[in-house]
Structures are given as structure tokens and as C-alpha cells.
Design an enzyme around this catalytic site. Structure first.
Site, mmCIF file in Angstrom:
data_model
loop_
_atom_site.group_PDB
_atom_site.id
_atom_site.type_symbol
_atom_site.label_atom_id
_atom_site.label_comp_id
_atom_site.label_asym_id
_atom_site.label_seq_id
_atom_site.Cartn_x
_atom_site.Cartn_y
_atom_site.Cartn_z
ATOM 1 N N MET A 180 -11.560 -5.312 5.627
ATOM 2 C CA MET A 180 -10.812 -4.277 6.355
ATOM 3 C C MET A 180 -10.544 -4.771 7.772
ATOM 4 O O MET A 180 -11.474 -5.179 8.484
ATOM 5 C CB MET A 180 -11.589 -2.962 6.408
ATOM 6 C CG MET A 180 -11.695 -2.212 5.083
ATOM 7 S SD MET A 180 -10.137 -1.937 4.217
ATOM 8 C CE MET A 180 -9.239 -0.933 5.415
ATOM 9 N N HIS A 187 -8.193 1.032 -4.372
ATOM 10 C CA HIS A 187 -9.111 0.768 -3.258
ATOM 11 C C HIS A 187 -9.896 2.055 -3.034
ATOM 12 O O HIS A 187 -9.381 3.019 -2.470
ATOM 13 C CB HIS A 187 -8.285 0.367 -2.025
ATOM 14 C CG HIS A 187 -9.088 0.178 -0.779
ATOM 15 N ND1 HIS A 187 -8.514 0.123 0.475
ATOM 16 C CD2 HIS A 187 -10.426 0.017 -0.579
ATOM 17 C CE1 HIS A 187 -9.456 -0.050 1.388
ATOM 18 N NE2 HIS A 187 -10.633 -0.102 0.777
ATOM 19 N N HIS A 236 -1.172 -1.458 -4.115
ATOM 20 C CA HIS A 236 -2.498 -1.125 -3.598
ATOM 21 C C HIS A 236 -2.548 0.400 -3.426
ATOM 22 O O HIS A 236 -1.737 0.979 -2.709
ATOM 23 C CB HIS A 236 -2.666 -1.847 -2.265
ATOM 24 C CG HIS A 236 -3.943 -1.606 -1.541
ATOM 25 N ND1 HIS A 236 -5.036 -2.442 -1.638
ATOM 26 C CD2 HIS A 236 -4.305 -0.625 -0.673
ATOM 27 C CE1 HIS A 236 -6.003 -1.988 -0.857
ATOM 28 N NE2 HIS A 236 -5.597 -0.882 -0.264
ATOM 29 N N MET A 261 -12.121 4.367 -1.366
ATOM 30 C CA MET A 261 -12.803 4.718 -0.118
ATOM 31 C C MET A 261 -13.430 6.081 -0.345
ATOM 32 O O MET A 261 -12.953 7.115 0.154
ATOM 33 C CB MET A 261 -11.780 4.739 1.032
ATOM 34 C CG MET A 261 -11.361 3.338 1.460
ATOM 35 S SD MET A 261 -9.814 3.340 2.399
ATOM 36 C CE MET A 261 -8.660 3.457 1.070
ATOM 37 N N ASP A 299 -6.625 -5.839 4.924
ATOM 38 C CA ASP A 299 -6.043 -4.506 4.776
ATOM 39 C C ASP A 299 -6.117 -3.753 6.101
ATOM 40 O O ASP A 299 -7.211 -3.472 6.602
ATOM 41 C CB ASP A 299 -6.825 -3.757 3.672
ATOM 42 C CG ASP A 299 -6.207 -2.412 3.327
ATOM 43 O OD1 ASP A 299 -5.091 -2.114 3.796
ATOM 44 O OD2 ASP A 299 -6.852 -1.658 2.564
ATOM 45 N N SER A 348 0.853 -1.192 0.000
ATOM 46 C CA SER A 348 0.000 0.000 0.000
ATOM 47 C C SER A 348 0.883 1.235 0.000
ATOM 48 O O SER A 348 1.691 1.436 0.914
ATOM 49 C CB SER A 348 -0.906 -0.004 1.234
ATOM 50 O OG SER A 348 -1.449 1.294 1.402
ATOM 51 N N ASP A 362 -4.660 3.581 -2.238
ATOM 52 C CA ASP A 362 -5.797 4.005 -1.422
ATOM 53 C C ASP A 362 -6.328 5.350 -1.915
ATOM 54 O O ASP A 362 -5.630 6.359 -1.849
ATOM 55 C CB ASP A 362 -5.368 4.105 0.045
ATOM 56 C CG ASP A 362 -5.136 2.726 0.642
ATOM 57 O OD1 ASP A 362 -6.046 1.886 0.545
ATOM 58 O OD2 ASP A 362 -4.045 2.489 1.180
ATOM 59 N N MET A 417 -8.996 8.152 -1.303
ATOM 60 C CA MET A 417 -9.877 8.643 -0.222
ATOM 61 C C MET A 417 -10.383 10.035 -0.565
ATOM 62 O O MET A 417 -9.646 10.849 -1.119
ATOM 63 C CB MET A 417 -9.097 8.709 1.092
ATOM 64 C CG MET A 417 -8.432 7.408 1.483
ATOM 65 S SD MET A 417 -7.679 7.558 3.114
ATOM 66 C CE MET A 417 -6.833 5.995 3.259
HETATM 67 C C1 DX5 Z 1 -6.378 2.132 5.359
HETATM 68 C C2 DX5 Z 1 -5.921 1.718 3.994
HETATM 69 C C3 DX5 Z 1 -4.802 0.752 4.004
HETATM 70 C C4 DX5 Z 1 -3.556 1.266 4.659
HETATM 71 C C5 DX5 Z 1 -2.950 0.179 5.459
HETATM 72 O O1 DX5 Z 1 -7.540 2.840 5.264
HETATM 73 O O2 DX5 Z 1 -6.985 1.145 3.253
HETATM 74 O O3 DX5 Z 1 -4.515 0.254 2.707
HETATM 75 O O4 DX5 Z 1 -2.572 1.728 3.775
HETATM 76 O O5 DX5 Z 1 -1.887 0.677 6.147
HETATM 77 P P1 DX5 Z 1 -1.122 -0.173 7.237
HETATM 78 O O6 DX5 Z 1 -0.567 -1.385 6.551
HETATM 79 O O7 DX5 Z 1 -0.080 0.751 7.714
HETATM 80 O O8 DX5 Z 1 -2.109 -0.508 8.298
HETATM 81 ZN ZN ZN Z 2 -6.448 0.065 1.387
#
Ligand code: DX5
Ligand code: ZN
Length: 225
Positions: free
Chosen positions: A137, A66, A33, A68, A176, A8, A35, A37
Site C-alpha cells: 500500500m 482486495h 482491482h 480491506m 496501490d 481499481s 476494493d 471495504m
Molecule cells: C485504496 C484502495 C485503492 C484505490 C486507489 O484504499 O485500495 O485501490 O482505489 O485509488 P487511487 O489510484 O485513486 O489512489
Molecule cells: Zn486496493
């Protein structure tokens, strides 16, 4: 099935993204991956399609977006155009997850579906035939470096069991949030086939070693039906 590792980039240095992506690529991760947001679905904001398009030019790794975001239907087309291989949507973010999943597939992209820690597994049951990944999650989404919520382990098993009973062996069960050498074996034993890790990889000053350690932590660990 060999456990896949997704890096990620949330914990990468966004000003040196290309460099940080190359580091995990040479470390042998299976995918990247990303993220996405929007400051609505989660209380944080990251990157969108223009940056993803630039990332595409920098790596041969498969890319997973991903999402969100509150309106995933606004972004799936753009993400497909930006060149991602997988688009994962949250079941909580749309009233019509199945039609969105089908739309993603029609765009030539693999669809994934994700559930928050508080969301019950039965919300994804009717989507299992139509997705390539179920992303469970293991923290509340929004931020990296949170603690893995152990109470999500039975959900990982429930998803894997449902897939197994339908013969859907090619669908990945991804976890994740808070994945590290301590929690990865627990997740794999519970049924995970893909580990998403941000801070466990980028938080280390030796990214290659961090990926190797993560892989080693799940060697010989299996889910038993
Ligand atoms: C959190 C993200 C994850 C995040 C995980 O909302 O969806 O992908 O990067 O980070 P770590 O591995 O540090 O928990
Ligand atoms: Zn993620």
C-alpha cells in the site's frame, strides 16, 4: 517482465459499473482491482460478494478482490464462489495469514498479501513462497485519490529483493494508492511489477489515453537487483 496495470474500480461510477469496466477492458488493462471495504478495517465501505458476482458476468478480465476487512476469513469462500481470480488479504487483518493464504489457494484462487504503509516488510517474509502477489500500500487504505507516500519506496525494493533472492520471479509486487504517470516510474524503478490505479484512470475523461500514458510512463524503467 512487462509491468501489469490493474484498474481499481473504486473511482468508477458504481451506477454505471458495467460500462466503466468495459471502458478499461478495451483500454487494455491487465486486470480489474476490486476494493472490498467493511467500515471496520478502513473507515469506508464499498461492495461485497453479490456485486462481485455481477461484475464477473460483465468482463473476461482477471478479477482481484482486495479485502480491506476485519474478518477476511468470512469472505474468501464467497469471493471464490463469486468468480474472482485473486484474493488479496491484509496481513494486519488476521492473526493467521499463512493458513488463510493456503485456504485461498485450496479454493482454486491465487492468494495475495498486502501491507499498510506503517507495516514492516518482515511481516510478509514467511508468506512469500505461498502467494502470487505482494501488494504494497502506497497510501493508507480506505480512499481513492490520495497522495503516493514516497516513504514506501524502500519497502517495495525490500519485497522485490526478498523475492529475487529466493528465485520467486513469478510473484508480482503490486503498488496501490496514488499511482499516476509521475509516481509509476518511481514505483517500477523501486521494484514494482504491477500498478493499481483508480483515479489516474477513471479521473480522466479519456480512459484509453490514461491507460496508455501510464504504460508509457514506465517504458524503459526497470528495477536493478
Ligand atoms: C485504496 C484502495 C485503492 C484505490 C486507489 O484504499 O485500495 O485501490 O482505489 O485509488 P487511487 O489510484 O485513486 O489512489
Ligand atoms: Zn486496493
Amino acid at each position: 517482465m512487462r509491468v501489469k496495470i490493474a484498474a481499481s474500480i473504486l473511482s468508477a461510477d458504481f451506477a454505471r459499473l458495467a460500462e466503466d469496466i468495459k471502458r478499461v477492458e478495451s483500454a487494455g488493462v491487465d486486470l480489474l482491482h476490486i476494493d472490498v471495504m467493511d467500515a471496520h478495517f478502513v473507515p469506508n465501505m464499498t461492495i461485497g460478494p453479490p456485486v462481485v458476482k455481477c461484475i464477473r458476468k460483465e468482463t473476461k478480465l482477471p478479477l482481484e478482490a482486495h479485502l480491506m476487512v476485519d474478518k477476511p476469513e468470512w469472505f474468501v469462500e464467497e469471493m471464490a464462489k463469486a468468480g474472482v481470480d485473486i484474493v488479496t488479504i491484509h496481513v494486519e487483518s488476521t492473526s493467521r495469514p499463512l493458513s488463510l493464504v493456503n485456504r485461498i489457494r485450496k479454493l482454486g484462487v491465487k492468494p495475495g498479501v498486502s501491507i499498510n504503509p506503517a507495516t514492516k516488510v518482515n511481516r510478509v517474509t514467511r508468506l512469500l513462497d505461498d502467494v502470487d502477489i505482494v501488494l504494497v500500500m502506497t497510501v493508507n487504505p480506505g480512499f481513492g485519490a490520495q497522495r503516493f507516500m514516497l516513504e514506501t519506496l524502500p519497502k517495495i525494493t525490500a519485497v522485490r529483493r526478498s523475492l529475487f533472492s529466493r528465485g520467486l520471479d513469478n510473484v508480482d509486487v503490486a503498488v496501490d494508492g496514488g499511482v499516476n504517470v509521475k509516481t509509476a516510474p518511481l514505483a517500477v524503478k523501486a521494484g514494482a511489477t504491477m500498478l493499481v490505479a483508480g483515479s489516474a484512470i477513471y479521473g480522466s475523461n479519456n480512459v484509453a489515453k490514461a491507460v496508455k500514458d501510464l504504460r508509457r510512463s514506465v517504458e524503459g524503467v526497470y528495477w536493478k537487483p
